[in-house]
Design a protein around this motif. Sequence first.
Motif, PDB file in Angstrom:
ATOM      1  N   GLY A 712       0.765  -1.237   0.000  1.00 22.35           N
ATOM      2  CA  GLY A 712       0.000   0.000   0.000  1.00 22.35           C
ATOM      3  C   GLY A 712       0.788   1.274   0.000  1.00 22.35           C
ATOM      4  N   GLU A 713       2.108   1.226  -0.106  1.00 24.47           N
ATOM      5  CA  GLU A 713       2.927   2.430  -0.132  1.00 24.47           C
ATOM      6  C   GLU A 713       3.297   2.764  -1.574  1.00 24.47           C
ATOM      7  N   LYS A 714       2.937   3.931  -2.016  1.00 21.75           N
ATOM      8  CA  LYS A 714       3.189   4.312  -3.398  1.00 21.75           C
ATOM      9  C   LYS A 714       4.616   4.818  -3.557  1.00 21.75           C
ATOM     10  N   PRO A 715       5.403   4.216  -4.448  1.00 16.57           N
ATOM     11  CA  PRO A 715       6.781   4.696  -4.659  1.00 16.57           C
ATOM     12  C   PRO A 715       6.779   6.118  -5.224  1.00 16.57           C
ATOM     13  N   LYS A 716       7.831   6.842  -4.969  1.00 19.52           N
ATOM     14  CA  LYS A 716       7.938   8.202  -5.483  1.00 19.52           C
ATOM     15  C   LYS A 716       8.118   8.187  -6.995  1.00 19.52           C
ATOM     16  N   ASP A 717       7.506   9.166  -7.624  1.00 17.55           N
ATOM     17  CA  ASP A 717       7.594   9.283  -9.079  1.00 17.55           C
ATOM     18  C   ASP A 717       8.666  10.309  -9.424  1.00 17.55           C
ATOM     19  N   TYR A 718       9.710   9.857 -10.086  1.00 20.78           N
ATOM     20  CA  TYR A 718      10.809  10.751 -10.458  1.00 20.78           C
ATOM     21  C   TYR A 718      10.732  11.188 -11.925  1.00 20.78           C
ATOM     22  N   GLY A 719       9.669  10.796 -12.597  1.00 14.04           N
ATOM     23  CA  GLY A 719       9.546  11.133 -14.004  1.00 14.04           C
ATOM     24  C   GLY A 719      10.182  10.075 -14.882  1.00 14.04           C
ATOM     25  N   ALA A 720       9.960  10.200 -16.169  1.00 15.36           N
ATOM     26  CA  ALA A 720      10.453   9.213 -17.125  1.00 15.36           C
ATOM     27  C   ALA A 720      11.908   9.505 -17.487  1.00 15.36           C
ATOM     28  N   ILE A 721      12.623   8.434 -17.787  1.00 16.55           N
ATOM     29  CA  ILE A 721      14.001   8.567 -18.258  1.00 16.55           C
ATOM     30  C   ILE A 721      13.975   8.655 -19.778  1.00 16.55           C
ATOM     31  N   GLN A 722      14.408   9.807 -20.289  1.00 20.06           N
ATOM     32  CA  GLN A 722      14.381  10.019 -21.729  1.00 20.06           C
ATOM     33  C   GLN A 722      15.766  10.245 -22.326  1.00 20.06           C
ATOM     34  N   ALA A 728      20.482  10.426 -15.004  1.00 19.06           N
ATOM     35  CA  ALA A 728      21.325  10.780 -13.859  1.00 19.06           C
ATOM     36  C   ALA A 728      20.499  11.364 -12.724  1.00 19.06           C
ATOM     37  N   ILE A 729      19.497  12.182 -13.063  1.00 19.90           N
ATOM     38  CA  ILE A 729      18.644  12.788 -12.030  1.00 19.90           C
ATOM     39  C   ILE A 729      17.854  11.718 -11.282  1.00 19.90           C
ATOM     40  N   VAL A 730      17.258  10.786 -12.033  1.00 18.31           N
ATOM     41  CA  VAL A 730      16.476   9.720 -11.403  1.00 18.31           C
ATOM     42  C   VAL A 730      17.374   8.853 -10.527  1.00 18.31           C
ATOM     43  N   GLY A 731      18.572   8.512 -11.044  1.00 20.11           N
ATOM     44  CA  GLY A 731      19.481   7.697 -10.260  1.00 20.11           C
ATOM     45  C   GLY A 731      19.883   8.369  -8.960  1.00 20.11           C
ATOM     46  N   GLY A 732      20.167   9.684  -9.016  1.00 17.69           N
ATOM     47  CA  GLY A 732      20.556  10.410  -7.811  1.00 17.69           C
ATOM     48  C   GLY A 732      19.425  10.513  -6.809  1.00 17.69           C
ATOM     49  N   LYS A 733      18.231  10.879  -7.279  1.00 18.37           N
ATOM     50  CA  LYS A 733      17.088  11.008  -6.364  1.00 18.37           C
ATOM     51  C   LYS A 733      16.729   9.670  -5.739  1.00 18.37           C
ATOM     52  N   TYR A 787      20.068   3.501 -13.597  1.00 20.82           N
ATOM     53  CA  TYR A 787      19.271   4.573 -14.186  1.00 20.82           C
ATOM     54  C   TYR A 787      20.098   5.483 -15.106  1.00 20.82           C
ATOM     55  N   PRO A 788      21.311   5.906 -14.703  1.00 17.91           N
ATOM     56  CA  PRO A 788      22.115   6.693 -15.639  1.00 17.91           C
ATOM     57  C   PRO A 788      22.456   5.938 -16.915  1.00 17.91           C
ATOM     58  N   PHE A 789      22.798   4.638 -16.790  1.00 13.29           N
ATOM     59  CA  PHE A 789      23.105   3.862 -17.988  1.00 13.29           C
ATOM     60  C   PHE A 789      21.878   3.724 -18.888  1.00 13.29           C
ATOM     61  N   GLN A 790      20.695   3.609 -18.268  1.00 11.82           N
ATOM     62  CA  GLN A 790      19.460   3.564 -19.064  1.00 11.82           C
ATOM     63  C   GLN A 790      19.297   4.854 -19.849  1.00 11.82           C
ATOM     64  N   GLY A 791      19.580   5.991 -19.210  1.00 10.08           N
ATOM     65  CA  GLY A 791      19.491   7.271 -19.895  1.00 10.08           C
ATOM     66  C   GLY A 791      20.517   7.412 -20.996  1.00 10.08           C
ATOM     67  N   ILE A 792      21.755   6.960 -20.734  1.00  8.70           N
ATOM     68  CA  ILE A 792      22.800   7.027 -21.767  1.00  8.70           C
ATOM     69  C   ILE A 792      22.406   6.184 -22.971  1.00  8.70           C
TER      70      ILE A 792
END
Length: 847
Positions: A712-722, A728-733, A787-792
């Motif tokens: 029942g705990e909703k994970p934080k939404d950091y936005g999509a990796i494009q 890098a932002i998603v990975g850091g947050k 997450y950074p590698f996904q963005g790269i």
Amino acid sequence: MGSSTHSETGKEQAEEPAPPAYSLVDDGGLVTESGNVQGDGRIDVNLESKIARTLAKIIDLQQEDIHNPPPNYINLTKQVTSCEFKLNIVIQIVGSRGDVQPFMALGSALKKHGHRVRIATHDVFADFVHESGLEFYSIGGDPAELMAFMVKNPGLIPQMKTLREGEVRRKQAMVATMLDGCWRSCIEDDPITKQPFVADAIIANPPSFAHVHCAQALSIPVHLMFTMPWSSTKAFPHPLANLHSSSMDPRIANWVSYGVVEWLTWQGLGDVINRWRISIDLEPIPTTEGPSLAERLKVPYTYCWSPALVPKPQDWPSHIDVCGFFFRDPPSYSPPSELREFLQGCLPPVYIGFGSIVVDDPQKLIDTVVLAVVRAGVRAVISKGWSGLVGSPNPNIYYIDDCPHEWLFQHVSAVIHHGGAGTTSCGLRNGRPTAIVPFFGDQPFWGNMVARAGAGPRPIPFASLNFQNLTAAIQFCLTPEATEAARKLAIKMQTESGVTAAVESFHRNLPLDKMKCNLMPFQVAVWKYKKGKGNVTLSNAAVQILIEHQKIDEKRLQFHLVNPIVIEHRRWDPVTGIFAAATTTGSTMLGSTADMIYNPYKEYKRGRSPKPSTRALQAPALPDSPLSREPSSIRLSDADEGNSNSSRTPSIGPGSKSRTEESRSGLSIAGSMAGATMKGFGKFTGSYFKGVVVDIPHAAAEGFRQVPRLYGEKPKDYGAIQDWKSGAIVGGKNFMDGMTDGFTGLFTQPVNGAKEEGALGAVKGFAKGTIGLATKVPSAGIGLVAYPFQGITKSIEAAFRLQSRKAIVSARLKSGYYETTRMQMTDEERREILQAFDRFYCDQIYR
């Protein structure tokens, strides 16, 4: 449901008051009726199957995603009835004339609002569209062939005979053609006037399939409109599904039926859609994301049927509207004198027609219809339709080719047809009792809805049609109860304005704030110009003026993402996520290994296969010419073309180079084989490293991050990796939050649980904190790299996908030049735009 039930239902309908506004919502009455929706050849949904049970389990996980308003997309509380922008709108439609006709009315209404409207559909409807004063673009495909395929395979699962005859492959090839046609309809010039066109928004019916993908490539709004339910609901099952009794809750079973149909549809067309997506520089969609894609993306839907017949279910969110049937302005029509005389006979005839349905044995069908007309003792107008129904001459029967239903149905006593939404709505609007003989698709659904309202008998599936039950259906339609029920429905429907409500729904769901040009407020913004700290959104016309006066550098122009669509590969937990990613990686590597073996062999066979010999043209030689004394003519032999099976040698004379050429040919083949091997090895290596370094770690990080959702705990939404930056932002947050929440949760979760539920809550909180520590911390650690590698990876892939982007840029610049020329702006108006740019840009820099 017997005839007495219909009569009682008709009396109840007669006592009901006129319906309120079109947003009328179902109160649950349809739930008990939904089990009666049946029809031969449709999908039998096994609710005890593994996929059905799995879908039922994840419904609760999806509820929040599906029903919450889409973030940063639309403001659903903002009531907008008009649009200040003049948009280029493409309406993509796949289907029969009955599917196309409602959109003629919609297109005409949108044109009155100042929009430029292009209808993109099958070529056979070109004249029909042009007669409505709308632009036309052919997407290919043969609706008659599609209708014939659907008659043979009323559901989504083809019969074995169809598989043997190769019709499925032909249908997939047709779908591929239509997908490409839909894409070109968004960016290509008008085929007749050659006026440039680039879509600012897309309206489509779901079977066109290209809609969301075209909108993603262009980053523009998309709005789906349809005549049958396509959005999951607990109120009634999917119109293509047959539900059998099971232990599953009926309301959950209704919801599951939509998922099953979507999964089966994607299984049949997913490969075709993904191959086409690659051709327009979009990533393939994972198998788990393809089904219900539009629903998950919260694409606005407008259903064009009357809420008096089918109210809006309570569990449909606010971006789904039920607006009423679409009716076009009645066309001017002058009937033949013979038809007019026939209609003026002693008793009004019944209408019988099956429109665009194509049947294998039209003679059997017309014999059944004629016999039923005779047995019922009625007069009839029979439409020949696409099947060419013509029976023996009869003074009580009149055969017609094409006649506007809006005019004809005013002069008949009842309508008997296949159950297309357009024909159904036209008959009911004119207060005519309706009997439906469904073949496929939504036709059984409409047959049952009409019967439920008491305005007609239960539908007769085409496979069960005979003169006895058709005679009974005609006689039922002529009863006072059916006539009264149809009349009451007509009164309600005449208070609705489906087309007007649909236009308002379309305008209301547009992201208007993001569409405004900063320099020309009444022009839609399609470009973004960014230099330093300045950031301005520009229309096509504004860009042309600024380029002409050298105010901007064309190379700095970027697409303005009006409606960015991001399709993410969701993971529910680390186990299934890692397994799925590993399976995908393994299958890709296996395919690459096969390429390393098979592709060199193909190159070898291609190099050694016979080729047509090239014979040189021999010019007439003079008697004294040395050529005239040669024993044979000059020509290139088959051996020179790489044919090793030929025993002939070149006849060029002494010093032949056949051995050298054969050697070169062998070297060429060996080089091609080596190249094919290296290409396969490159794909193998790339698949391995992408899987091990990017896909599997990303699946693990996402899977661990999603585990708290299970309690029942909703994970934080950091936005999509494009791209690399967002990765890098998603990975850091995720690292910071995961490490912090993972360790502090050991203390905060038990405390919060104790405050809510006492000792039991403290125990639950301790369990949650422990699970959080075991999942959030690993997600933080793995995600810091994944997450950074996904963005790269996305940035690299985007750098190589430029073909469609170049086509869009070219089309938009060309469209901008055309729009600027057509606007005929004065020098003063141009100066005002230049000054506005200077002011706006300075404000952006110093703000």
